[in-house]
Design an enzyme around this catalytic site. Structure first.
Site, PDB file in Angstrom:
ATOM      1  N   GLY A  43       0.777  -1.243   0.000  1.00  0.00           N
ATOM      2  CA  GLY A  43       0.000   0.000   0.000  1.00  0.00           C
ATOM      3  C   GLY A  43       0.803   1.284   0.000  1.00  0.00           C
ATOM      4  N   GLU A  98       4.131   4.280   5.870  1.00  0.00           N
ATOM      5  CA  GLU A  98       2.917   3.458   5.788  1.00  0.00           C
ATOM      6  C   GLU A  98       1.830   4.219   5.029  1.00  0.00           C
ATOM      7  OE1 GLU A  98       1.536   0.859   5.477  1.00  0.00           O
ATOM      8  OE2 GLU A  98       1.009  -0.105   7.361  1.00  0.00           O
ATOM      9  N   ASP A 102      -4.671   2.342  11.138  1.00  0.00           N
ATOM     10  CA  ASP A 102      -6.048   2.131  11.576  1.00  0.00           C
ATOM     11  C   ASP A 102      -5.996   1.786  13.065  1.00  0.00           C
ATOM     12  OD1 ASP A 102      -8.820   1.787  11.117  1.00  0.00           O
ATOM     13  OD2 ASP A 102      -8.564  -0.340  10.742  1.00  0.00           O
TER      14      ASP A 102
HETATM   15  P1  IMP Z   1      -3.766  -1.507  11.490  1.00  0.00           P
HETATM   16  O1  IMP Z   1      -3.321  -0.112  11.798  1.00  0.00           O
HETATM   17  O2  IMP Z   1      -2.853  -2.560  12.071  1.00  0.00           O
HETATM   18  O3  IMP Z   1      -5.199  -1.753  11.903  1.00  0.00           O
HETATM   19  O4  IMP Z   1      -3.709  -1.795   9.943  1.00  0.00           O
HETATM   20  C1  IMP Z   1      -3.565  -0.819   8.986  1.00  0.00           C
HETATM   21  C2  IMP Z   1      -3.648  -1.492   7.623  1.00  0.00           C
HETATM   22  O5  IMP Z   1      -5.014  -1.800   7.324  1.00  0.00           O
HETATM   23  C3  IMP Z   1      -3.180  -0.571   6.542  1.00  0.00           C
HETATM   24  O6  IMP Z   1      -1.803  -0.754   6.252  1.00  0.00           O
HETATM   25  C4  IMP Z   1      -4.056  -0.966   5.365  1.00  0.00           C
HETATM   26  O7  IMP Z   1      -3.438  -2.043   4.657  1.00  0.00           O
HETATM   27  C5  IMP Z   1      -5.322  -1.478   5.989  1.00  0.00           C
HETATM   28  N1  IMP Z   1      -6.399  -0.447   5.973  1.00  0.00           N
HETATM   29  C6  IMP Z   1      -6.988   0.120   7.049  1.00  0.00           C
HETATM   30  N2  IMP Z   1      -7.940   1.001   6.695  1.00  0.00           N
HETATM   31  C7  IMP Z   1      -7.944   1.013   5.334  1.00  0.00           C
HETATM   32  C8  IMP Z   1      -8.718   1.761   4.353  1.00  0.00           C
HETATM   33  O8  IMP Z   1      -9.582   2.599   4.633  1.00  0.00           O
HETATM   34  N3  IMP Z   1      -8.405   1.497   3.046  1.00  0.00           N
HETATM   35  C9  IMP Z   1      -7.459   0.603   2.661  1.00  0.00           C
HETATM   36  N4  IMP Z   1      -6.723  -0.108   3.540  1.00  0.00           N
HETATM   37  C10 IMP Z   1      -6.966   0.091   4.875  1.00  0.00           C
HETATM   38 MG    MG Z   2      -0.853  -1.790   4.572  1.00  0.00          MG
END
Ligand code: IMP
Ligand code: MG
Length: 178
Positions: A43, A98, A102
């Site tokens: 991403g 990154e 999220d």
């Molecule tokens: P977290 O912070 O561990 O929950 O994960 C974050 C990852 O979730 C990011 O690197 C994205 O790959 C994916 N992600 C979270 N929200 C979105 C979104 O709105 N669109 C696309 N990917 C998302």
């Molecule tokens: Mg990602």
């Protein structure tokens, strides 16, 4: 505009301006330090390549690929490293790049993993930040834009591997992912 997109959140022009600002800020903060950008595949690849070119001091880039273990819909915080860094991290100034943060669980794990390699410093630069969804206390040093808790795609971000090539950040229509 792509038919699956409800609304454009950030245009190409807005993105270009913000990435230039982040590049200038990092260039100032890391003068004389030759930072190593650690781009999280897949991403962050679009953002990281623009950011690298917006940095005016010597800087390097390497790549990591991660995947989350456990239940499919809930981020477990247990991360599997699918591709590790190829260079020695000892005494290096690391900037994790990154696409979006999220829950924060992925980067919480990753920054601790990187600290174990005895770098000089570890900072986090994310293009988008879903602050409200945070499940851990994570220090994020550089943020492109804060976003609401909606599903966004484009500029490298995907839904089921689609939309990464959109040059803007769009909010995906609910009917596409529900
Ligand atoms: P977290 O912070 O561990 O929950 O994960 C974050 C990852 O979730 C990011 O690197 C994205 O790959 C994916 N992600 C979270 N929200 C979105 C979104 O709105 N669109 C696309 N990917 C998302
Ligand atoms: Mg990602």
């Amino acid at each position: 505009m792509n038919n699956d997109i409800k609304r454009v959140a950030f245009t190409e022009v807005q993105i270009r301006k913000r990435v230039a600002e982040l590049g200038a800020e990092i260039s100032r903060d890391y003068k004389g330090k030759n930072p190593l950008l650690i781009c999280i595949l897949r991403g962050a690849v679009v953002f990281a390549s623009d950011l690298l070119r917006a940095i005016t001091i010597p800087a390097e880039i390497d790549f990591m690929a991660l995947s989350s273990y456990g239940a499919s819909t809930v981020s477990s915080g247990i991360v599997k490293i699918k591709k590790d860094i190829d260079v020695d991290l000892k005494d290096r100034h690391l900037i994790i790049v990154e696409d979006i943060i999220d829950s924060g669980l992925t980067l919480d794990y990753l920054s601790k993993y990187l600290e174990n390699h005895k770098p000089a410093s570890v900072k986090i630069c994310t293009f988008l930040d879903k602050q409200e969804s945070r499940k851990v206390d994570l220090k994020v040093d550089y943020i492109g834009f804060p976003v609401e808790n909606e599903f966004v795609v484009g500029y490298g971000l995907d839904f089921a591997e689609k939309y990464r090539n959109l040059p803007y950040i769009g909010i995906l229509k609910e009917e596409i992912y529900t």
